[in-house]
Design a protein around this motif. Structure first.
Motif, PDB file in Angstrom:
ATOM      1  N   GLU A 219      44.571  47.932  23.978  1.00  0.00           N
ATOM      2  CA  GLU A 219      43.924  47.098  24.984  1.00  0.00           C
ATOM      3  C   GLU A 219      44.773  45.858  25.228  1.00  0.00           C
ATOM      4  OE1 GLU A 219      39.180  47.775  24.824  1.00  0.00           O
ATOM      5  OE2 GLU A 219      39.999  46.602  23.162  1.00  0.00           O
ATOM      6  N   VAL A 220      44.757  45.404  26.467  1.00  0.00           N
ATOM      7  CA  VAL A 220      45.513  44.210  26.837  1.00  0.00           C
ATOM      8  C   VAL A 220      44.573  43.257  27.559  1.00  0.00           C
ATOM      9  CG1 VAL A 220      47.704  45.457  27.004  1.00  0.00           C
ATOM     10  CG2 VAL A 220      46.239  45.250  29.026  1.00  0.00           C
ATOM     11  N   SER A 221      45.035  42.060  27.768  1.00  0.00           N
ATOM     12  CA  SER A 221      44.229  41.067  28.474  1.00  0.00           C
ATOM     13  C   SER A 221      44.001  41.495  29.920  1.00  0.00           C
ATOM     14  CB  SER A 221      44.948  39.710  28.434  1.00  0.00           C
ATOM     15  OG  SER A 221      44.379  38.821  29.365  1.00  0.00           O
ATOM     16  N   LEU A 222      42.766  41.382  30.365  1.00  0.00           N
ATOM     17  CA  LEU A 222      42.468  41.700  31.763  1.00  0.00           C
ATOM     18  C   LEU A 222      43.237  40.787  32.701  1.00  0.00           C
ATOM     19  CD1 LEU A 222      40.861  43.243  33.911  1.00  0.00           C
ATOM     20  CD2 LEU A 222      38.981  41.621  33.564  1.00  0.00           C
ATOM     21  N   MET A 223      43.420  39.537  32.292  1.00  0.00           N
ATOM     22  CA  MET A 223      44.175  38.603  33.137  1.00  0.00           C
ATOM     23  C   MET A 223      45.624  39.059  33.286  1.00  0.00           C
ATOM     24  SD  MET A 223      41.720  36.667  33.870  1.00  0.00           S
ATOM     25  CE  MET A 223      42.621  35.473  34.860  1.00  0.00           C
ATOM     26  N   GLY A 224      46.196  39.603  32.210  1.00  0.00           N
ATOM     27  CA  GLY A 224      47.552  40.132  32.299  1.00  0.00           C
ATOM     28  C   GLY A 224      47.634  41.317  33.246  1.00  0.00           C
ATOM     29  N   GLN A 249      41.258  40.082  45.956  1.00  0.00           N
ATOM     30  CA  GLN A 249      40.334  39.101  45.388  1.00  0.00           C
ATOM     31  C   GLN A 249      40.153  39.401  43.903  1.00  0.00           C
ATOM     32  OE1 GLN A 249      36.358  39.250  46.943  1.00  0.00           O
ATOM     33  NE2 GLN A 249      35.586  37.650  45.572  1.00  0.00           N
ATOM     34  N   PHE A 250      40.299  38.370  43.079  1.00  0.00           N
ATOM     35  CA  PHE A 250      40.153  38.534  41.634  1.00  0.00           C
ATOM     36  C   PHE A 250      39.269  37.404  41.122  1.00  0.00           C
ATOM     37  CE2 PHE A 250      44.337  40.087  42.947  1.00  0.00           C
ATOM     38  CZ  PHE A 250      44.246  41.414  42.548  1.00  0.00           C
ATOM     39  N   ILE A 288      39.049  42.855  42.002  1.00  0.00           N
ATOM     40  CA  ILE A 288      38.578  43.060  40.625  1.00  0.00           C
ATOM     41  C   ILE A 288      37.680  41.879  40.304  1.00  0.00           C
ATOM     42  CG2 ILE A 288      39.175  43.270  38.186  1.00  0.00           C
ATOM     43  CD1 ILE A 288      41.841  44.424  38.977  1.00  0.00           C
ATOM     44  N   ILE A 289      36.433  42.157  39.965  1.00  0.00           N
ATOM     45  CA  ILE A 289      35.495  41.086  39.659  1.00  0.00           C
ATOM     46  C   ILE A 289      34.773  41.396  38.352  1.00  0.00           C
ATOM     47  CG2 ILE A 289      35.157  40.512  42.093  1.00  0.00           C
ATOM     48  CD1 ILE A 289      32.468  41.957  41.972  1.00  0.00           C
ATOM     49  N   GLU A 290      34.257  40.362  37.752  1.00  0.00           N
ATOM     50  CA  GLU A 290      33.422  40.501  36.551  1.00  0.00           C
ATOM     51  C   GLU A 290      31.986  40.209  36.943  1.00  0.00           C
ATOM     52  OE1 GLU A 290      32.448  38.185  32.383  1.00  0.00           O
ATOM     53  OE2 GLU A 290      34.174  37.589  33.604  1.00  0.00           O
ATOM     54  N   GLU A 291      31.100  41.113  36.578  1.00  0.00           N
ATOM     55  CA  GLU A 291      29.693  40.954  36.949  1.00  0.00           C
ATOM     56  C   GLU A 291      28.820  41.433  35.803  1.00  0.00           C
ATOM     57  OE1 GLU A 291      27.201  43.409  40.059  1.00  0.00           O
ATOM     58  OE2 GLU A 291      28.267  41.812  41.133  1.00  0.00           O
ATOM     59  N   ASP A 292      28.076  40.506  35.206  1.00  0.00           N
ATOM     60  CA  ASP A 292      27.178  40.824  34.086  1.00  0.00           C
ATOM     61  C   ASP A 292      27.932  41.523  32.946  1.00  0.00           C
ATOM     62  OD1 ASP A 292      25.010  39.759  35.472  1.00  0.00           O
ATOM     63  OD2 ASP A 292      24.569  41.672  36.444  1.00  0.00           O
ATOM     64  N   GLY A 293      29.143  41.060  32.684  1.00  0.00           N
ATOM     65  CA  GLY A 293      29.925  41.644  31.603  1.00  0.00           C
ATOM     66  C   GLY A 293      30.655  42.913  31.969  1.00  0.00           C
ATOM     67  N   ASN A 294      30.440  43.423  33.179  1.00  0.00           N
ATOM     68  CA  ASN A 294      31.114  44.626  33.648  1.00  0.00           C
ATOM     69  C   ASN A 294      32.373  44.257  34.433  1.00  0.00           C
ATOM     70  OD1 ASN A 294      29.105  46.403  32.642  1.00  0.00           O
ATOM     71  ND2 ASN A 294      27.845  45.978  34.440  1.00  0.00           N
ATOM     72  N   ILE A 296      34.541  45.379  37.503  1.00  0.00           N
ATOM     73  CA  ILE A 296      34.367  46.208  38.693  1.00  0.00           C
ATOM     74  C   ILE A 296      35.647  46.165  39.516  1.00  0.00           C
ATOM     75  CG2 ILE A 296      33.029  46.611  40.781  1.00  0.00           C
ATOM     76  CD1 ILE A 296      30.686  45.178  39.415  1.00  0.00           C
ATOM     77  N   PHE A 297      36.255  47.322  39.667  1.00  0.00           N
ATOM     78  CA  PHE A 297      37.440  47.460  40.525  1.00  0.00           C
ATOM     79  C   PHE A 297      37.001  48.125  41.826  1.00  0.00           C
ATOM     80  CE2 PHE A 297      40.601  50.248  42.351  1.00  0.00           C
ATOM     81  CZ  PHE A 297      41.713  49.419  42.476  1.00  0.00           C
ATOM     82  N   LEU A 298      37.442  47.572  42.953  1.00  0.00           N
ATOM     83  CA  LEU A 298      37.091  48.131  44.262  1.00  0.00           C
ATOM     84  C   LEU A 298      38.324  48.121  45.146  1.00  0.00           C
ATOM     85  CD1 LEU A 298      34.878  49.204  46.187  1.00  0.00           C
ATOM     86  CD2 LEU A 298      34.480  46.827  46.885  1.00  0.00           C
ATOM     87  N   SER A 299      38.617  49.268  45.709  1.00  0.00           N
ATOM     88  CA  SER A 299      39.693  49.344  46.698  1.00  0.00           C
ATOM     89  C   SER A 299      39.158  50.037  47.955  1.00  0.00           C
ATOM     90  CB  SER A 299      40.898  50.119  46.148  1.00  0.00           C
ATOM     91  OG  SER A 299      40.583  51.480  45.942  1.00  0.00           O
ATOM     92  N   GLU A 300      39.503  49.476  49.095  1.00  0.00           N
ATOM     93  CA  GLU A 300      39.157  50.050  50.394  1.00  0.00           C
ATOM     94  C   GLU A 300      40.421  50.078  51.238  1.00  0.00           C
ATOM     95  OE1 GLU A 300      36.071  47.688  52.095  1.00  0.00           O
ATOM     96  OE2 GLU A 300      34.490  48.627  50.901  1.00  0.00           O
ATOM     97  N   ASN A 301      40.647  51.193  51.875  1.00  0.00           N
ATOM     98  CA  ASN A 301      41.837  51.288  52.717  1.00  0.00           C
ATOM     99  C   ASN A 301      41.610  52.280  53.849  1.00  0.00           C
ATOM    100  OD1 ASN A 301      42.374  53.003  50.015  1.00  0.00           O
ATOM    101  ND2 ASN A 301      43.212  54.120  51.777  1.00  0.00           N
TER     102      ASN A 301
END
Length: 355
Positions: A219-224, A249-250, A288-294, A296-301
């Motif tokens: 595991e690595v840092s999410l920020m990294g 958006q992060f 990539i957002i953090e929501e309630d400890g989760n 969440i990755f979202l991509s739209e194209n």
């Protein structure tokens, strides 16, 4: 078969001292309890001493029956998976218990005062034989319990090793796959914008440094990871025309969150691979957002599927991502992919394990 033979001895060697200590501890505890009960009930010192002596002897004999079976008879006869040896096991126990009991009863039979007392004594003899066989069965079940637990532990360890090997193989696949796609993009830049191609090579070296050295832990840092994705998006911008809208958006509140490395690389790659048209307006939105400890990755194209002649990728990345999610985050992830009005959406929700 060799594995089973080796397994038969190893776990029991490990548990020999602990089992022996438990046996002695149970024996001492039972003798102590009987001593306490006798002292509370009886008042004659001679009766107390005789009761404690007899009880200690009886329990010691039962302990001997258990130990002889646990350390000798059960492993070399009962567990031999040979019917003849198993019959020998029961015959040895029968003869041993009969002779053992006969000797024990001969000691006390001469001192019995009456025939009525003898009848009660012989009734106790039946119970005594039952207790002896109970020790035999207990030895069988204790060894089975130890073997069963040891086997389960070995299977878990073997499964863990296989999972780690597969994860390492899957992660190693990412580097050539990622490098292949990125070099294709840089190759196209060399024809349209040599300056951007030169910049892209420098950015690619930074990305490769991260994939080779920073992603070795499980595991690595999410920020990294987010910094890596930002760099990748900036690299892809170099080959994108004015008709392509790229946004990202992060939003992460907990900077200590960890995640498996390069997990979101594939959907980001696919967004640029299938979301850009050379002639039509296109867009790519990554978040990539953090929501309630989760996480969440979202991509739209915009969706511009590649034709059959396009050989890049071959879908390896997606299969790789699905498998890694299942191995690393079983029952801790959700993935949803859909094409709606020519818009391709991918949403991955991960609940990281607590540390």
């Amino acid at each position: 078969m060799k594995v089973l033979k080796r397994f038969k001895l190893q776990p029991l060697r490990r548990y020999n001292l602990s089992i022996l200590g438990a046996q002695v501890g149970v024996y001492a505890a039972l003798v102590s309890i009987w001593t306490l009960v006798t002292m509370l009930i009886e008042h004659d010192i001679n009766t107390i001493q005789e009761s404690i002596r007899i009880n200690a002897l009886v329990l010691f004999l039962l302990l001997i029956v258990f130990m002889v079976n646990f350390y000798l008879l059960v492993p070399y006869f009962f567990e031999a998976k040979d019917r003849i040896k198993q019959w020998i096991f029961w015959i040895i126990n029968l003869v041993f218990i009969i002779l053992w009991d006969k000797q024990f009863f001969n000691i006390y039979n001469a001192t019995l005062p009456s025939d009525t007392t003898r009848i009660g004594f012989y009734q106790f003899g039946v119970l005594w034989m039952i207790l002896n066989y109970a020790m035999v069965v207990a030895a069988i079940f204790v060894r089975y319990y130890i073997r069963h637990n040891a086997l389960k532990r070995q299977l878990r360890e073997q499964k863990q090793k296989m999972t780690e090997a597969e994860l390492a193989w899957l992660k190693n696949q990412l580097n050539p796959h990622f490098l292949f796609n990125t070099l294709n993009n840089i190759a196209s830049l060399t024809q349209t914008s040599p300056a951007n191609a030169q910049r892209a090579i420098g950015q690619l070296s930074e990305l490769l440094r991260y994939t080779l050295y920073a992603t070795q832990p499980k595991e690595v840092s999410l920020m990294g990871e987010i910094a890596f994705i930002k760099n990748y998006i900036n690299l892809m911008r170099l080959r994108s025309g004015a008709n392509v809208e790229i946004t990202s958006q992060f939003t992460i509140q907990n900077s200590q969150l960890l995640i498996a490395p390069l997990l979101f690389l594939t959907p980001v790659e696919n967004a640029f691979k299938h979301g850009i048209s050379a002639t039509n307006p296109s867009f790519i939105h990554i978040s990539i957002i953090e929501e309630d400890g989760n996480i969440i990755f979202l991509s739209e194209n915009s969706n511009y599927p590649k034709n059959a002649t396009d050989k890049s990728g071959k879908g390896i990345g997606l299969e790789n991502m699905y498998r890694r999610l299942e191995l690393i985050y079983p029952r801790h992830y959700r993935i949803h992919q859909v094409i709606d009005r020519n818009i391709y959406r991918t949403k991955i929700t991960i609940t990281p394990f607590e540390h």
